[in-house]
Design a protein around this motif. Structure first.
Motif, PDB file in Angstrom:
ATOM      1  N   VAL A 127      48.269 -34.008 105.785  1.00  0.00           N
ATOM      2  CA  VAL A 127      47.178 -34.950 105.963  1.00  0.00           C
ATOM      3  C   VAL A 127      46.688 -35.477 104.627  1.00  0.00           C
ATOM      4  O   VAL A 127      46.258 -36.644 104.512  1.00  0.00           O
ATOM      5  N   GLU A 128      46.727 -34.631 103.591  1.00  0.00           N
ATOM      6  CA  GLU A 128      46.287 -35.095 102.263  1.00  0.00           C
ATOM      7  C   GLU A 128      47.137 -36.279 101.796  1.00  0.00           C
ATOM      8  O   GLU A 128      46.605 -37.237 101.213  1.00  0.00           O
TER       9      GLU A 128
ATOM     10  N   TYR B 231      37.825 -35.557 107.528  1.00  0.00           N
ATOM     11  CA  TYR B 231      38.894 -35.492 108.534  1.00  0.00           C
ATOM     12  C   TYR B 231      38.773 -34.197 109.350  1.00  0.00           C
ATOM     13  O   TYR B 231      38.858 -34.208 110.585  1.00  0.00           O
ATOM     14  N   ALA B 232      38.532 -33.100 108.660  1.00  0.00           N
ATOM     15  CA  ALA B 232      38.418 -31.802 109.349  1.00  0.00           C
ATOM     16  C   ALA B 232      37.212 -31.790 110.279  1.00  0.00           C
ATOM     17  O   ALA B 232      37.284 -31.272 111.410  1.00  0.00           O
ATOM     18  N   GLU B 233      36.104 -32.345 109.831  1.00  0.00           N
ATOM     19  CA  GLU B 233      34.898 -32.392 110.663  1.00  0.00           C
ATOM     20  C   GLU B 233      35.143 -33.237 111.913  1.00  0.00           C
ATOM     21  O   GLU B 233      34.734 -32.857 113.033  1.00  0.00           O
ATOM     22  N   GLU B 234      35.787 -34.391 111.746  1.00  0.00           N
ATOM     23  CA  GLU B 234      36.061 -35.253 112.891  1.00  0.00           C
ATOM     24  C   GLU B 234      37.052 -34.601 113.849  1.00  0.00           C
ATOM     25  O   GLU B 234      36.959 -34.774 115.066  1.00  0.00           O
ATOM     26  N   GLN B 235      37.970 -33.851 113.310  1.00  0.00           N
ATOM     27  CA  GLN B 235      38.949 -33.172 114.157  1.00  0.00           C
ATOM     28  C   GLN B 235      38.269 -32.141 115.056  1.00  0.00           C
ATOM     29  O   GLN B 235      38.609 -31.991 116.231  1.00  0.00           O
ATOM     30  N   LYS B 236      37.278 -31.461 114.518  1.00  0.00           N
ATOM     31  CA  LYS B 236      36.525 -30.496 115.322  1.00  0.00           C
ATOM     32  C   LYS B 236      35.671 -31.193 116.376  1.00  0.00           C
ATOM     33  O   LYS B 236      35.507 -30.717 117.491  1.00  0.00           O
TER      34      LYS B 236
ATOM     35  N   LEU C 283      45.006 -39.651 116.350  1.00  0.00           N
ATOM     36  CA  LEU C 283      44.900 -41.060 115.973  1.00  0.00           C
ATOM     37  C   LEU C 283      43.441 -41.448 115.758  1.00  0.00           C
ATOM     38  O   LEU C 283      43.101 -42.105 114.769  1.00  0.00           O
ATOM     39  N   ALA C 284      42.579 -41.044 116.674  1.00  0.00           N
ATOM     40  CA  ALA C 284      41.162 -41.397 116.567  1.00  0.00           C
ATOM     41  C   ALA C 284      40.534 -40.782 115.322  1.00  0.00           C
ATOM     42  O   ALA C 284      39.715 -41.418 114.634  1.00  0.00           O
TER      43      ALA C 284
END
Length: 786
Positions: free
Chosen positions: A707-708, A735-740, A766-767
């Protein structure tokens, strides 16, 4: 010292009352005269210039009551003309406004130095005051002989010797010597060169309006040869996108649009003229031919369809389609528009100010205005020409105003092969064509269309350059006059406008006004040197552009220290590179290009991208006209460059208007640069930006990389540099926060905006990546020239 004082004069504060009522009693005159005679004029060293030192003071503080306007002139004293300033005063024949060499006998100096507030000029009621420095300058000027000069812009430019500089290692071309010499005088020094990533982004945006791709970035970073930068410059100048980028400001100048304007704002077909403008820049047509063809291509002996198409420039103005109008009134308005556009765009003179009366500030009479007007007054204009229209697709077979030309399929495959004719329907463009006989031109009293005064013949303002009797008295003769080597304005105005394109502001800040009320040039010698050099090299536009971007001045970093900001807040002396948001159309281009959505097709009809519903319908007075309803385009047309967006004059494209794009009502030579919350809202919510974020995210997800790496690549494509470790860490954390947070498939689907087909990737991933990319698009740096 003079230049330091000049900058303090540059801001106009308006033409207020000053020097009112100079009729003095003899006793008061002599007593005040004796008092003033005992005062020292001052300690100013050097020669005082009327143009650069005195004229700005008079303009600000004195000429409202003692200038060109005879109706407001006080005491019969006029100070902007030497003969009037020197002569005996009407109310006091024994006195003179100015006596060259003798401040103590000059009424002007006595009145600005008196301690009697009832006599002091400017009067207290005007709310204007002369500073001690200004009084000293006026006194010294009178002492040195009170020499008047012709307005600087009306004197043909001369190529001065290149200035000497202390730091001989910095200049890369002639431009830099002028810039550095001024900086050294001001105690400034230039910034170091910008880093390669930012420099490439700046150059690519300035020369193509598009961001560099990653391959170009990597190649430039890897090329350590001395010619690396110049090779990139030449590559970008040779790109087809160069013509599109250079055409954009000219569309503003030429008031190009896709509708006629006024209340019945219906469709017009002028886009083939736009195709020609792009073509002209790409093939590097000389500026002389570029303008001559547009002014008078129909009159050039042996000219063909390309020259005739170029004259669409003169027909881009608004045209009424209402029924119950006075045809002559509107015809006069069209001629007025052409004449005023000529003055503003090519001469940098506010000719329109002389439409109703003699110009208040510049030496242009109303008679001279209508002499210029007459060059454009002989067009054989007729009302609407309609042919079959298919409302279902919103594309007419032909729709124009006479005179007009038809572009056939054979033309589009031959002599006009640059015209992107996409079907076999009739293609008709409004162009120029004069009557067989000469239409008479009159001075219109008070500017009223049917109030005829003196009949006039074609001519030009004598203060600029008298019209050569050897030239034909038509638009072709006007073009010859424009490029006469004695014309003081033509080269200056274009060079100044190009300087504005690459440095953010013109050498003359008021790019449309080189007259008495315009700003003084910050670097007059540089402007003149470039103007003469431009003409000497056959009006070569690409060469001029390359000169500017190859300079060390252009390549500087944008970083500004507190000392430099305090010393030169407006960056007048260019001790750093300017930083500002890119034009509205380029904002869209950056979004499309960086996401991979951009349709790079050159030319063709304008397109209708995403737009909020109901805007056209709510503002249309055209009943069931072709443009009464907004019919959005689909497919590849959605992803065309911003310059191809359909411009309806009464309802211009909303997102572009928010980013300061022109509505193309009138000739515009400089756009505003604003920074508003609405612009941030567009970047956060525009379907085009969200769709681009989704498409780029989908493409990155198909790459089997961490992802980086995906975020780094997105950052490089959008911001055009590698993110710092801290920037990357913040984005990865987001990105990690949104994934959670992204646990709901419906929520993921709700952000999938736009018509571009969805890729076969995980919707939640994707989102999440889409939101990170959207955040990158919303960085200020993404749409800022740095």
């Amino acid at each position: 010292m003079r230049l330091l004082i000049n900058r303090k004069r540059m801001r106009r504060v308006g033409w207020q009352m000053a020097f009112c009522g100079l009729g003095w009693a003899a006793l008061l005159l002599f007593s005040c005269g004796e008092e003033a005679a005992e005062q020292e004029v001052g300690s100013f060293d050097g020669e005082v210039s009327y143009n650069f030192d005195i004229r700005p003071i008079l303009s600000d503080k004195c000429l409202a009551c003692h200038g060109p306007d005879a109706n407001k002139r006080e005491a019969g004293l006029r100070l902007d003309i030497a003969e009037d300033a020197y002569k005996a005063l009407k109310e006091s024949p024994g006195m003179h406004g100015i006596v060259p060499g003798k401040p103590a006998l000059s009424e002007v100096y006595l009145r600005i130095t008196t301690s009697d507030t009832s006599l002091l000029m400017p009067p207290k009621s005007s709310n204007l005051r002369l500073t001690g420095e200004e009084v000293e300058l006026i006194g010294k000027w009178i002492e040195q002989g009170a020499k008047y000069e012709k307005h600087w812009a009306f004197v043909a430019p001369k190529k001065s010797q290149l200035p000497k500089v202390k730091d001989e290692s910095w200049p890369k071309n002639e431009i830099d010597r002028f810039i550095l010499a001024m900086q050294e005088r001001k105690g400034l020094s230039p910034n170091p060169e910008a880093d390669r990533e930012r420099l490439l982004k700046r150059l690519s945006l300035d020369l193509t309006g598009l961001p560099p791709d990653i391959t170009m970035m990597d190649d430039f970073l890897a090329d350590q040869s001395p010619k690396a930068y110049e090779k990139v410059v030449d590559k970008l100048l040779a790109s087809p996108a160069y013509g599109e980028r250079m055409a954009l400001p000219w569309l503003d100048v030429a008031r190009y649009s896709d509708s006629y304007g006024y209340q019945m704002d219906n469709f017009r077909t002028q886009w083939p003229w736009r195709d020609w403008v792009i073509h002209a820049f790409n093939k590097n047509l000389s500026y002389k031919d570029f303008i001559t063809w547009q002014l008078a291509g129909d009159l050039i002996p042996g000219g063909g369809k390309e020259q005739l198409l170029a004259t669409g420039f003169n027909r881009n103005h608004k045209i009424t389609e209402e029924g119950a109008v006075d045809e002559e009134e509107y015809r006069i308005s069209y001629v007025t528009d052409r004449s005023d556009t000529f003055g503003k765009a090519l001469l940098g003179v506010t000719m329109e100010c002389a439409h109703c009366h003699d110009h208040k500030y510049d030496p242009v009479t109303q008679k001279e205005y209508f002499q210029m007007f007459s060059f454009f007054n002989n067009v054989n204009e007729m009302r609407a020409v309609y042919t079959a229209i298919d409302p279902s697709v919103g594309k007419p077979e032909a729709y124009a105003k006479k005179p007009m030309m038809e572009i056939t399929d054979a033309d589009a495959k031959g002599i006009l092969d640059f015209v992107n004719k996409q079907d076999t329907a009739r293609l008709i463009v409004s162009v120029m064509g004069d009557l067989d006989s000469l239409r008479k031109t009159y001075v219109l009293q008070r500017g009223i269309f049917n109030s005829y005064g003196e009949e006039v013949q074609a001519g030009t303002p004598r203060s600029i350059l008298p019209f050569d009797p050897e030239y034909p008295k038509n638009r072709l003769g006007l073009a010859k006059w424009l490029f006469d080597k004695r014309n003081p304005l033509t080269a200056r105005v274009f060079v100044n406008r190009m300087w504005q394109e690459f440095f953010g502001r013109g050498i003359v800040k008021t790019v449309g006004d080189f007259g008495m009320q315009g700003e003084l040039p910050t670097h007059p010698a540089l402007l003149d040197w470039l103007s003469v050099d431009f003409a000497e090299h056959n009006w070569d536009m690409k060469r001029l552009v390359k000169q500017m971007v190859m300079s060390a001045t252009y390549r500087q970093s944008v970083v500004v220290s507190a000392d430099k900001r305090n010393a030169d807040p407006e960056n007048i002396y260019l001790a750093r590179s300017p930083r500002y948001r890119i034009p509205a159309e380029f904002v869209k281009d950056v979004v499309l290009a960086s996401s991979g959505l951009l349709n790079r097709q050159i030319g063709g009809p304008s397109v209708k991208p995403y737009q909020p519903e109901g805007l056209w319908e709510g503002a249309t007075a055209g009943g069931d006209g072709l443009l009464s309803v907004y019919r959005q385009d689909h497919g590849p047309d959605l992803y065309r460059r911003g310059m191809y967006t359909f411009v309806k004059r009464t309802v211009p494209p909303p997102s572009m208007a928010i980013f300061d794009a022109s509505n193309r009502d009138l000739c515009e030579v400089s756009r505003q640069k604003t920074n508003t919350p609405l612009q941030a809202l567009v970047m956060m919510n525009d379907p085009a930006v969200l769709e681009a974020s989704r498409v780029l995210a989908a493409r990155l997800l198909q790459e089997k990389k961490p992802v980086e790496d995906k975020i780094t690549k997105a950052f490089r494509q959008i911001v055009c540099r590698k993110p710092t470790a801290r920037e990357l860490a913040v984005l990865v954390e987001y990105y990690a926060e949104e994934q959670k947070a992204m646990t709901d498939a419906k929520a993921a689907k709700s952000v999938m905006l736009g018509e571009y087909p969805l890729s076969k990737v995980d919707r939640k991933q994707l989102a999440v990546l889409m939101r990170v990319i959207s955040t990158i698009y919303n960085l200020e740096e993404a749409i800022t020239k740095t």
